[in-house]
Write a protein that holds these residues in place. Structure first.
Motif, PDB file in Angstrom:
ATOM      1  N   MET A 117      23.011   6.093  37.047  1.00  0.00           N
ATOM      2  CA  MET A 117      23.582   5.950  36.388  1.00  0.00           C
ATOM      3  C   MET A 117      23.014   7.226  35.428  1.00  0.00           C
ATOM      4  O   MET A 117      23.441   8.397  34.537  1.00  0.00           O
ATOM      5  N   ASP A 153      24.967  10.536  33.908  1.00  0.00           N
ATOM      6  CA  ASP A 153      25.175  10.813  32.272  1.00  0.00           C
ATOM      7  C   ASP A 153      24.422  12.515  32.463  1.00  0.00           C
ATOM      8  O   ASP A 153      25.140  13.455  31.450  1.00  0.00           O
ATOM      9  N   ARG A 207      31.434   5.184  37.790  1.00  0.00           N
ATOM     10  CA  ARG A 207      31.395   4.977  36.720  1.00  0.00           C
ATOM     11  C   ARG A 207      32.541   3.529  36.252  1.00  0.00           C
ATOM     12  O   ARG A 207      31.914   2.669  36.238  1.00  0.00           O
ATOM     13  N   ALA A 232      26.718  15.814  31.154  1.00  0.00           N
ATOM     14  CA  ALA A 232      26.523  16.433  30.201  1.00  0.00           C
ATOM     15  C   ALA A 232      26.413  18.020  30.485  1.00  0.00           C
ATOM     16  O   ALA A 232      26.468  19.019  29.797  1.00  0.00           O
ATOM     17  N   ASP A 257      18.083   9.026  22.156  1.00  0.00           N
ATOM     18  CA  ASP A 257      19.169   8.561  23.632  1.00  0.00           C
ATOM     19  C   ASP A 257      19.362  10.354  24.081  1.00  0.00           C
ATOM     20  O   ASP A 257      19.546  10.509  25.004  1.00  0.00           O
ATOM     21  N   LEU A 293      18.619  12.138  27.433  1.00  0.00           N
ATOM     22  CA  LEU A 293      19.616  13.100  28.723  1.00  0.00           C
ATOM     23  C   LEU A 293      19.315  13.731  28.420  1.00  0.00           C
ATOM     24  O   LEU A 293      19.605  15.209  29.695  1.00  0.00           O
ATOM     25  N   ASN A 329      29.222  15.294  21.705  1.00  0.00           N
ATOM     26  CA  ASN A 329      28.840  14.332  22.399  1.00  0.00           C
ATOM     27  C   ASN A 329      28.203  12.674  20.753  1.00  0.00           C
ATOM     28  O   ASN A 329      28.589  12.220  19.838  1.00  0.00           O
TER      29      ASN A 329
END
Lengths: 333, 290
Positions: free
Chosen positions: B116, B120, B159, B124, A14, A18, A314
């Motif tokens: 989404m 995301d 969100r 970040a 994941d 990302l 995170n």
């Protein structure tokens, strides 16, 4: 065991997806900007031929898909390109600036929690009373103030204010830079000099951070205090220091870990301003200089660097959470 | 609404502070004796300390800057821009976020995944860094700041709206609306969205303070509102090199900024507590400063 490792593997996947998304997004953003990057890279006296040569050299004449593949491939190899202005590799440039920012941010983050959490507990313990209202007003005010204003206010107090009040020289703090210019101080004297320069930047970041953490801890602790076992702990005669220091703290630790990871973007923002105000040669300042000089490889590189830090924080918090919560024996799928 | 704005003293003070700020922003520049942008006799007027009189005998509440311009009048002129950008930027972000979140939840599938994933990825990157990058790519100015605030601030609202809609969608009245033959989009617009919008309103309110802070940060760094048009951020930047000798030039504009953001934050906090109770599942996302 099998299950846990596959959960970890999924988290890693994941995070990598990302990261790839962010790298793509940064590429798209830069390419969306109006104008041809080669136009403002060449000096005003350059001919059209010079611009064309530069375009070819930078690969800007190739199709977008090829440019993208090159950029993404280079980033994966840790190659962030070359600075337009200094011709140095961007990764070198960032790695040179990173220790300053990491030290500044690390010490500030530590102080943020050391001040913010006890303050929030104190407020929750006195909830609704004058002490709580006064300190909450104070933390909310600090929270509402821009970082650069707090930095400048501290500078004013310790230079203009200290001079106006006639305070001794030792009370006046250096306002700018990381070391006294022109001095060649080593060992203990050098450390003291560095520490004196660090007081105001660290105090600024820690104050802003602690105000936010206190705001959060206050409500988290207030929630925990309504639980029945707090009453039991008190009833069996545990001292308040043990109730708060051991029981309550242990119960809000998972939330604090998440908060630590979530506070990274704020810390980055704060350090950009603090490094700018105090002229500290860190990442934030390197990025600002690059933005003002339209040095896009450095801007893109710094952005990738920051995003990687946020994603990693995170990810680390995600992995640490189950270890901190005895009720959750394994990672949730 | 009555319950929110009842006898609560914090709310009353915060509302009063915002109303006063708005009134001052409207009337002070109108009633000023001099054009707040014009530069007069610099040597006679410059760097008057707060509550001081200049060489011509005029009184200045917060003193004057290096060009002899009254800081209080300029601060209130700046308030117009900073307030407009704070509210406008936050509303724009909320509008984009509501649309993205609603489409993602209502259409599902690939739309949901793309929206989404984009959110995301944007989350970040620290928002200030994102703002700096965007602001540096386009020409600095009022419109750029507004657009950039909207483009970098919609993810939180998206969100929240998405998860609220996913919750509301399963409720019986939605099924009933569908069964009665209401069209797919009518159900979203008339029945689902109104029931999902509450938390987004709280996020937008808290977003106003954030937007004002970010605008001031961009302007402070020279990438936002450009002088001579004053904004709180570029006024603070203008006094930066005088901080050791005439600190009020940089610090005075911050007072209006802090009062405004404090008032908006307190109002947003109250709104959140009232609408969602103490254990709001989204409280963490809302309390975060980006």
């Amino acid at each position: 065991m099998q299950n846990e490792w596959s959960a970890v593997a999924r988290r890693v996947a994941d995070a990598l997806v990302l990261f790839w998304l962010v790298v793509t997004l940064i590429f798209v953003l830069i390419r969306m900007a109006p104008g041809d990057p080669a136009e403002f890279l060449v000096p005003p006296t350059a001919t059209a031929g010079d611009a064309a040569r530069l375009r070819a050299e930078l690969g800007l004449d190739r199709p977008l898909a090829i440019q993208y593949a090159r950029w993404a491939g280079a980033v994966v190899r840790g190659d962030l390109g070359e600075s337009f202005s200094t011709r140095r590799p961007v990764s070198r440039l960032l790695l040179d600036a990173a220790p300053v920012s990491a030290a500044l941010g690390g010490i500030s983050l530590l102080l943020t929690f050391l001040i913010g959490v006890p303050l929030g507990m104190f407020q929750a313990a006195h909830r609704g009373r004058a002490l709580d209202r006064l300190t909450t007003l104070f933390t909310t005010t600090v929270y509402a103030a821009p970082t650069f204003w707090i930095a400048l206010a501290l500078v004013a107090v310790f230079t203009y204010g200290a001079a106006t009040l006639g305070l001794p020289q030792a009370m006046r703090l250096p306002a700018f830079g990381i070391r006294t210019p022109g001095s060649a101080l080593y060992g203990w004297a050098g450390f003291i000099d560095l520490a004196r320069h660090a007081v105001l930047p660290v105090a600024t970041l820690a104050a802003v951070g602690a105000a936010g953490i206190a705001r959060y801890s206050r409500s988290a602790v207030a929630d925990v205090l309504t639980e029945g076992w707090v009453g039991s702990a008190r009833a069996k005669g545990a001292r308040p220091s043990r109730v708060y220091g051991a029981h309550v703290l242990r119960n809000i630790t998972p939330q604090l870990v998440v908060l630590g990871a979530l506070s990274l973007p704020g810390l980055v923002a704060g350090s950009v301003f603090v490094e700018s105000v105090f002229s500290w040669p860190g990442l934030g300042r390197a990025m600002l200089v690059a933005i003002q000089g339209r040095d896009y490889p450095v801007v893109m590189g710094a952005t990738v660097f920051y995003a990687a830090a946020v994603i990693f924080a995170n990810f680390a918090a995600d992995l640490a959470l189950p270890l901190l919560d005895p009720r959750r024996a394994s990672l949730p799928a | 609404m009555r319950r929110i704005f009842s006898t609560d003293r914090v709310t009353a003070w915060a509302t009063a502070a915002l109303a006063a700020m708005l009134a001052l922003a409207l009337f002070v520049p109108l009633l000023a004796r001099h054009d707040p942008l014009a530069i007069g006799d610099v040597l006679a007027l410059r760097l008057v300390p707060p509550f001081g009189r200049d060489a011509a005998g005029a009184w200045h509440l917060l003193g004057t800057d290096r060009f002899g311009r009254d800081l209080f009048v300029r601060m209130m002129l700046a308030a117009r821009i900073s307030l407009a950008i704070g509210v406008g930027g936050s509303l724009l972000a909320a509008a984009i976020g509501t649309m993205a979140g609603a489409l993602a939840a209502w259409l599902g599938g690939i739309t949901d995944r793309v929206a989404m994933a984009l959110a995301d990825a944007l989350l970040a990157i620290p928002r200030l860094v994102l703002l700096l990058v965007c602001a540096s790519l386009w020409r600095p100015g009022l419109l750029t700041v507004l657009v950039v605030l909207g483009a970098t601030g919609w993810m939180g609202v998206a969100r929240i709206i998405r998860s609220e809609i996913l919750g509301v969608r399963a409720r019986p009245f939605v099924e009933a609306a569908h069964a009665l033959g209401v069209s797919h989009w009518q159900v979203l617009w008339r029945h689902v969205l109104p029931n999902a919008i509450g938390p987004a309103i709280v996020a937008t309110t808290l977003g106003v303070g954030n937007a004002i802070l970010l605008e001031s940060g961009l302007s402070f760094l020279g990438l936002g509102i450009q002088p001579p048009r004053p904004s709180w951020g570029n006024m603070i930047a203008g006094g930066r090199d005088l901080i050791v000798t005439a600190p009020w030039v940089a610090l005075a504009p911050g007072i209006a900024l802090i009062v405004t953001v404090l008032a908006v934050t307190l109002l947003g906090d109250r709104l959140r507590d009232t609408l969602a109770g103490q254990r709001a599942p989204f409280a963490r996302q809302l309390g975060e400063r980006t």
